[in-house]
Each structure stands twice: as C-alpha cells, then as structure tokens.
Scaffold this motif. Sequence first.
Motif, PDB file in Angstrom:
ATOM      1  N   GLN A   1       0.721  -1.250  -0.171  1.00 16.23           N
ATOM      2  CA  GLN A   1       0.096  -0.147  -0.110  1.00 16.23           C
ATOM      3  C   GLN A   1       0.908   1.212  -0.089  1.00 16.23           C
ATOM      4  OE1 GLN A   1      -2.623   0.395   3.348  1.00 16.23           O
ATOM      5  NE2 GLN A   1      -4.012   2.060   2.513  1.00 16.23           N
ATOM      6  N   LYS A   2       0.617   2.016  -1.102  1.00 12.86           N
ATOM      7  CA  LYS A   2       1.515   3.286  -1.114  1.00 12.86           C
ATOM      8  C   LYS A   2       3.037   3.087  -1.132  1.00 12.86           C
ATOM      9  CE  LYS A   2      -2.418   6.198   0.410  1.00 12.86           C
ATOM     10  NZ  LYS A   2      -2.597   7.114   1.556  1.00 12.86           N
TER      11      LYS A   2
ATOM     12  N   GLU B   1      -2.631   5.192  -6.754  1.00 15.33           N
ATOM     13  CA  GLU B   1      -2.337   3.963  -5.834  1.00 15.33           C
ATOM     14  C   GLU B   1      -2.815   2.697  -6.508  1.00 15.33           C
ATOM     15  OE1 GLU B   1      -3.237   2.427  -1.152  1.00 15.33           O
ATOM     16  OE2 GLU B   1      -3.953   4.435  -1.902  1.00 15.33           O
TER      17      GLU B   1
END
Length: 364
Positions: free
Chosen positions: A164-165, A199
């Motif tokens: 995530q990110k 994202e």
Amino acid sequence: MAPLSLWFPTQRSPRLPLLPGTKMVAQKPHRRPHSRWRRRRLRRVLASSQHGGRKAHVDGVARPAPPALKMAAITMRLPVARKAVGPSAPRGGEKHLVAPGDTITTDTGYMRGHGTYVDEEKLIASVAGAVERVNKLVCVKALKTRYNGEVGDIVVGRITEVQQKRWKVETNSRLDSVLLLSSMNLPGGELRRRSAEDELAMRDYLQEADLISAEVQSVFSDGALSLHTRSLKYGKLGQGVLVQVSPSFVKRQKTHFHDLPCGASVILGNNGFIWIYPTPEQKDEEAGGFTTSLEPVPLSDREVISRLRNCIVALVTQKLMLFDTSILYCYEASLPHQIKDILKPEVMEEIVLETRQRLLDLEG
C-alpha cells in the motif's frame, strides 16, 4: 480350447504353479553369428564406405555408408611461472588489514567506530577488513559484507513486492528497502499530490521483478533504506545485463552513471549491483523514467556488453576496485582476446595486470 503357452527364462526361472491346460515352453538360446563371417561383413562395409561415400551392398540390400568420425577440439592449459607483480598499494601507504580478534591499538585516545569493540582498554577488531582512521575515529571496513546504505548513495535494486503506497526493493542489504509512492516522479514528470487512482495504478508503473535505479533518501532506525526517484536520471531500467559483486569493490565517486566510449553505459550501484546497457542515442526526458525500449539490440552492442561484463568479473576476481577508468582500461586490454577467453585464469591475470600497471602509471 487350445492350450495357452507361457514362457519363462531358462536361468533362475521362478517355480510358479501352472494353470490347468497350460504348458511351459523354454526359449532356445540365440546363436551368435560366426566371428569370421562378421569380420568379412565389416571389411566389406568399410571398403565400400572409403570410395566416395557410396552405399554398401550387404545381403543384397543397399545401405548408407557410416558417417566419418569427427575429432573434437580440446583446450589444454599447462602451468606456467607467474609474472612478478609490483606493489599495487596506493601512494598513501600499505593498508592495515586485521582479522576478528586482532588488536588495532592500545591507545585510549581513539574513539570506537564500526567493526570494533573495547576490551581491557584495547581497541579490537570484530570483523575482517581494512582499518580506516578519520581523526580520532577508528573503524574497520569489512572486505565482504552486506550493503550498509548511506544518504546520497546510488543503488540499483529489484522490486520484490507491491504494498500500500510503497514498493519493497531488494538492494543487497540486510533488510528490504522501501520506495514510497510519494517519493517518485509520475509518468511525464507531473508534479501533483498522489491520489487514489495513482495508488490503484501502481503496478502499471512498477511491478515485481522490475529493475530500478534510485538514490538513498534516508535510513530508518532499524537499518532499512528509504529510496527516491525524483530525478529523471533515475527510474525503471530497460534492456541490459546485471552483475552482482561485493559492495566493497565499488569505489565511491561523485557520479556513478558513466557513458563509456566503447558504446555502452554503466551504472555502478554502491550496493554492488552493476547495470550495463547500450547507450541510448537520444534520452527521452518526458517519460519520467518509466518507458523502456524493447527494440532488438544489435549484435555489436551485445558483444560490447558481454565483454564489459566479463571484464568486471575479471577485476573482481583479481581484487581490483571498480570505477569508470579501471573498467575502461580492462576493456581495452581485453580487445586482443575473444570474449569467452577473458574468464580463463591466465588471460584474466594478464588483462588485470596490464590494467593495474596503467592505473599505477596514471597515479604517478
């Protein structure tokens, strides 16, 4: 109903009960042909095959002549006397090499650095390597170790995981490095805040097994590295060859991106990952470091890349530091030899000896 015949070997035959209405039949031994008849037949075949490859008539049937025997070439290397090698130490003097447990100094005025510890008022080495002194600070630089990153280092890494990110990057260090989504340029060099759409499109930018070049932005408390690719010279790598060496062989310089005059470019990562690729004719700065050319690489460029790769392996084997001048000198010294012969021990020693001599002449 006709009787069923079962055959068993005549020697060491198992004694099994027969079914009703069956009988045992033993096979007759096979007679080998007479040796004199076999010699005549072989003589006739060889005689017919020696006259222009004509077919041999054996038993009234035309059969092709046997193929001619081919001799395989064998390369043999004999031991020779080694050439006398002059001192290759830097002009600053001999390096102080230590092993774990060796006493570096008994002076209490020195400060303890990496790779050392104090015992009974003695400064002792905890790793094998070269002693480095900066004023009163004493540390030992290990000859073979994992990469210990510093801020500003240029590294070449491989994406191992998309999170995530952020991306997890393998950089030859103890822990995986981190490349945040906010620490990279968007395609086209766009400058804006990262949104949810960015994202979701992370795999379109970088995915697992992709190679990248980046710079160390910071070091976390546990030793993990935080990378960034906010310059157009960093980003995704295209077609080329990756060579992995020990980080201690890569010399620290102002720039680690080198365009060699032989037609190839080299990225010398401080983490020991070296990327060799053909020099692009024109650099596309609008792509933001995400476009990779998939056009076929010409044979001449592939030969140059292969020669450079073997030269780097030869320099590392002979314990010589890697930087642009040493690689170029080694490449020029290897031109009289074929690419595959560079990795032979005697050729490797000759090439690196000439390279070391040219470097000493350059320093002097």
